[in-house]
Design a protein around this motif. Structure first.
Motif, PDB file in Angstrom:
ATOM      1  N   UNK A 218       0.733  -1.226   0.023  1.00  0.00           N
ATOM      2  CA  UNK A 218       0.016   0.027  -0.086  1.00  0.00           C
ATOM      3  C   UNK A 218       0.708   1.247  -0.015  1.00  0.00           C
ATOM      4  N   UNK A 219       1.881   1.136   0.868  1.00  0.00           N
ATOM      5  CA  UNK A 219       2.922   2.371   1.000  1.00  0.00           C
ATOM      6  C   UNK A 219       4.085   2.213   0.297  1.00  0.00           C
ATOM      7  N   UNK A 220       4.383   1.133  -0.243  1.00  0.00           N
ATOM      8  CA  UNK A 220       5.796   0.727  -1.147  1.00  0.00           C
ATOM      9  C   UNK A 220       6.902   0.867  -0.081  1.00  0.00           C
ATOM     10  N   UNK A 221       6.900   0.233   1.216  1.00  0.00           N
ATOM     11  CA  UNK A 221       7.936   0.220   2.124  1.00  0.00           C
ATOM     12  C   UNK A 221       8.288  -1.050   2.417  1.00  0.00           C
ATOM     13  N   UNK A 222       9.361  -1.241   3.094  1.00  0.00           N
ATOM     14  CA  UNK A 222       9.813  -2.477   3.639  1.00  0.00           C
ATOM     15  C   UNK A 222      10.734  -2.746   4.727  1.00  0.00           C
ATOM     16  N   UNK A 223      10.578  -3.740   5.579  1.00  0.00           N
ATOM     17  CA  UNK A 223      11.421  -4.104   6.471  1.00  0.00           C
ATOM     18  C   UNK A 223      11.961  -5.588   6.631  1.00  0.00           C
ATOM     19  N   UNK A 224      13.303  -5.772   6.956  1.00  0.00           N
ATOM     20  CA  UNK A 224      13.752  -7.283   6.807  1.00  0.00           C
ATOM     21  C   UNK A 224      13.684  -7.554   8.486  1.00  0.00           C
ATOM     22  N   UNK A 225      13.060  -8.912   8.653  1.00  0.00           N
ATOM     23  CA  UNK A 225      12.944  -9.465  10.041  1.00  0.00           C
ATOM     24  C   UNK A 225      13.712 -10.754   9.786  1.00  0.00           C
ATOM     25  N   UNK A 226      14.223 -10.918  11.139  1.00  0.00           N
ATOM     26  CA  UNK A 226      15.007 -12.075  11.588  1.00  0.00           C
ATOM     27  C   UNK A 226      14.282 -13.501  11.219  1.00  0.00           C
ATOM     28  N   UNK A 227      14.852 -14.495  10.657  1.00  0.00           N
ATOM     29  CA  UNK A 227      14.010 -15.910  10.571  1.00  0.00           C
ATOM     30  C   UNK A 227      14.785 -16.785  11.420  1.00  0.00           C
ATOM     31  N   UNK A 228      15.648 -16.461  12.390  1.00  0.00           N
ATOM     32  CA  UNK A 228      16.304 -17.450  13.117  1.00  0.00           C
ATOM     33  C   UNK A 228      15.479 -18.509  14.137  1.00  0.00           C
ATOM     34  N   UNK A 229      14.009 -17.930  14.211  1.00  0.00           N
ATOM     35  CA  UNK A 229      13.215 -18.610  15.161  1.00  0.00           C
ATOM     36  C   UNK A 229      12.739 -20.010  14.286  1.00  0.00           C
ATOM     37  N   UNK A 230      13.076 -20.184  12.784  1.00  0.00           N
ATOM     38  CA  UNK A 230      13.109 -21.514  12.360  1.00  0.00           C
ATOM     39  C   UNK A 230      13.964 -22.590  12.842  1.00  0.00           C
ATOM     40  N   UNK A 231      13.208 -23.586  12.933  1.00  0.00           N
ATOM     41  CA  UNK A 231      13.864 -24.753  13.538  1.00  0.00           C
ATOM     42  C   UNK A 231      15.170 -25.331  12.504  1.00  0.00           C
ATOM     43  N   UNK A 232      16.126 -25.654  13.144  1.00  0.00           N
ATOM     44  CA  UNK A 232      17.365 -26.087  12.281  1.00  0.00           C
ATOM     45  C   UNK A 232      17.593 -25.222  11.186  1.00  0.00           C
ATOM     46  N   UNK A 233      17.732 -24.057  11.329  1.00  0.00           N
ATOM     47  CA  UNK A 233      17.678 -22.912  10.402  1.00  0.00           C
ATOM     48  C   UNK A 233      18.680 -23.000   9.518  1.00  0.00           C
ATOM     49  N   UNK A 234      18.778 -22.935   8.241  1.00  0.00           N
ATOM     50  CA  UNK A 234      19.606 -22.355   7.531  1.00  0.00           C
ATOM     51  C   UNK A 234      19.021 -21.486   6.259  1.00  0.00           C
ATOM     52  N   UNK A 235      19.835 -20.430   5.746  1.00  0.00           N
ATOM     53  CA  UNK A 235      19.174 -19.738   4.584  1.00  0.00           C
ATOM     54  C   UNK A 235      19.012 -20.620   3.457  1.00  0.00           C
ATOM     55  N   UNK A 236      17.994 -20.539   2.663  1.00  0.00           N
ATOM     56  CA  UNK A 236      17.503 -21.431   1.558  1.00  0.00           C
ATOM     57  C   UNK A 236      17.160 -20.629   0.365  1.00  0.00           C
ATOM     58  N   UNK A 237      17.272 -21.274  -0.776  1.00  0.00           N
ATOM     59  CA  UNK A 237      16.746 -20.687  -1.983  1.00  0.00           C
ATOM     60  C   UNK A 237      16.150 -22.009  -2.594  1.00  0.00           C
ATOM     61  N   UNK A 238      15.386 -21.508  -3.649  1.00  0.00           N
ATOM     62  CA  UNK A 238      14.473 -22.439  -4.553  1.00  0.00           C
ATOM     63  C   UNK A 238      13.345 -23.357  -4.053  1.00  0.00           C
TER      64      UNK A 238
END
Length: 597
Positions: free
Chosen positions: A229-249
């Motif tokens: 609606x306002x074309x703004x953004x914020x980045x939030x942490x994803x460390x709360x994911x279990x056994x987390x590793x950054x992912x693609x695809x």
């Protein structure tokens, strides 16, 4: 400059071949994405107001005697430089009478910047009362340096673009993020004016700063929350994911109608322990035996807490690990189940491709296989259209590019999600979706919980709390996100932007590295900020990799093949690429992976 629209009403395959043989273009003219279509993949797509839009992506052209890598060839591959439109307001058969057109992209009138022709990007439809379509992220691909339609240079500062649906005017927005990711998983909460982009990567097609460490690919942390609606953004942490590793695809699917504000379901993807210098054949694939669930309602009241992730074990006919698949969501008429369809894909580690359809039913988290065939593809997108039909778009039918033309020679196919049958006819007036017998058999007698119970406290309360979903126009994002003014659009690329009012409750949360800013994280994390330069700092405790500086354009190697992030849809009046829903449910978005030679 006025945009050029190329329209074709396809009467038969014979007439198309006649057209091809009768009108051969000059070798270095922009390749006509309709007349010379051979195959298309790693594009992005969206459905809005009865029109399917296809943007960017790699394409193989049936282009007689084209010049490729110093040789003449009958087929060549390059980029789709047009915004393609397929009419969904009336019924058609893609074998006989489908109507579609190609709109030439014109520069942003404010900046003179050409709209991007990326792969691995995504599209968002935006609120119903917003006439714009949105394109986000992506990377450059130059498979054929001789082709005239190769990508131009773009500023990292403006990764979000828009175009008026049915129009030609492109615009850009500064999200106050110093990167343009690709190959992440995207979803859209259409009824809330919010879009989400999970992880992803940067590479030399998005940032030449990675060349300092040897043409590397870096996986990204965090999930971007975009206020459309306002074309703004914020980045939030994803460390709360279990056994987390950054992912693609992988895929990120929006499921409305549960909890207070719906949930996001993260499915599959590729991870790599080192998360830098990654390739399409390094690391490992995430199993479909578990999925991650993000409660949007836990985030909105207190964004600084980053929201809550849950992990849940799945059962049933569990699909083999893969990337490059697409997803859509559709809910039972009584809201008793929410069903995520997963179509095809491939395993880039083994070069195995799939032609199958699986359904993950919530809240039981049971997988059901409903189709298997012998015509695999990956790098495609899909949407729910006409109440009950799965519309698939494009896809690579070989493990490498340029190996032949798609037998779906109009780049689309149709699957009836009630009768469980494939066909070429799109029915604009189809009956509403009903739970198919095969799916009913799987769910019969099951209680509203997973077979093995809930893995984490709190998830049961969210998944069993149903609500009436509304597709009413969105004029503002949730109240907790404040009434900030709209972020400024790009006036001159690279110029200093005036003061911007930030979201009151959503302070920017930086991407961090494994063993990075937060002491409790024991793995490296990669953070994008500052200047366009990769710097390596070392001490006895940690190694941090940061990408800093102003964006510089770089091209992918000729040997590389592209990939894309598919999109979202709604089975109401509108739909999104990669995932979708019917009345009472929404969509999410698929993502696609491409191997690098």
């Amino acid at each position: 400059m006025a945009a050029t629209r190329l329209s074709i009403l396809v009467l038969s395959s014979a007439s198309l071949l006649a057209t091809v043989s009768a009108t051969l273009p000059a070798v270095f003219e922009p390749l006509d994405a309709i007349t010379y279509f051979c195959s298309r993949w790693q594009h992005s797509s969206i459905v809005k107001n009865g029109i399917l839009y296809i943007n960017g992506g790699a394409e193989t052209f049936n282009y007689p005697m084209a010049w490729l890598h110093g040789n003449w060839t009958n087929n060549t591959y390059g980029l789709n430089t047009y915004l393609l439109e397929y009419d969904l307001k009336t019924s058609w058969d893609w074998k006989t009478n489908i109507s579609y057109s190609a709109i030439e992209k014109t520069p942003n009138p404010q900046t003179g910047t050409e709209p991007p022709n990326f792969i691995r990007g995504t599209m968002f439809q935006g609120p119903a009362n917003d006439s714009k379509l949105y394109a986000y992220g992506g990377t450059s691909f130059i498979g054929n340096m001789s082709a005239a339609n190769r990508s131009a240079s773009y500023s990292q500062q403006y990764p979000l673009w828009s175009i008026d649906s049915g129009g030609t005017t492109w615009d850009q927005y500064d999200l106050k993020q110093d990167w343009r990711p690709n190959f992440g998983a995207a979803a859209e909460a259409y009824d809330q004016g919010l879009a989400f982009y999970l992880n992803g990567q940067i590479d030399v097609g998005t940032d030449s700063g990675t060349l300092e460490f040897g043409n590397t690919t870096i996986y990204l942390d965090g999930m971007l929350v975009i206020d459309l609606v306002r074309q703004t953004a914020v980045n939030i942490s994803t460390n709360g994911m279990k056994d987390y590793l950054p992912r693609v695809g992988g895929a990120l699917q929006y499921v409305p109608g549960v909890g207070d504000n719906g949930v996001l379901v993260a499915i599959g993807g590729q991870v790599d322990e080192k998360s830098r210098n990654s390739t399409a054949t390094s690391g490992s694939l995430l199993n479909f035996t578990t999925v991650d669930v993000f409660d949007i309602g836990s985030y909105l009241p207190n964004p600084s807490e980053n929201g809550t992730w849950y992990s849940q074990t799945t059962t049933g006919d569990i699909p083999l690990p893969r990337t490059g698949f697409c997803t859509v969501t559709i809910s039972a008429p009584d809201n008793s189940s929410h069903n995520i369809y997963v179509y095809s894909g491939h395993n880039p580690l083994t070069a195995v491709m799939y032609d199958d359809l699986y359904v993950l039913s919530l809240p039981t988290f049971i997988w059901t296989q409903i189709y298997t065939g012998k015509a695999p593809r990956w790098g495609h997108t899909c949407h729910i259209v006409g109440n009950r039909q799965l519309l698939t778009v494009g896809g690579q039918i070989h493990t490498t590019a340029g190996k032949g033309c798609d037998w779906e020679y109009k780049s689309v196919a149709v699957y009836d999600m009630t009768n469980l049958t494939w066909g070429s006819v799109y029915d604009a007036n189809a009956a509403s979706w009903e739970v198919p017998g095969l799916l009913s058999k799987t769910l019969s007698g099951k209680t509203a919980e997973p077979v093995g119970g809930w893995d984490e406290l709190g998830l049961e309360d969210i998944m069993t709390k149903t609500r009436i979903w509304s597709a009413a126009p969105v004029t503002s994002t949730p109240e907790s996100r404040s009434n900030e003014s709209r972020a400024p659009k790009a006036v001159i690329i690279g110029a200093t932007i005036g003061s911007v009012v930030f979201l009151v409750l959503l302070g920017p949360i930086l991407f961090f590295f494994r063993r990075g800013l937060f002491k409790r994280i024991k793995r490296e994390r990669f953070e994008l900020q500052g200047e366009h330069k990769l710097e390596l700092s070392q001490d006895s405790e940690k190694k941090n990799y940061e990408l800093q500086g102003t964006a510089v354009y770089a091209e992918m190697d000729d040997a590389c093949t592209p990939a894309e992030a598919p999109r979202d849809t709604v089975t109401y009046a509108v739909e999104m690429s990669a995932t979708s829903v019917q009345k009472g449910a929404l969509w999410g978005v698929p993502i696609v992976r491409t191997p690098t030679e």
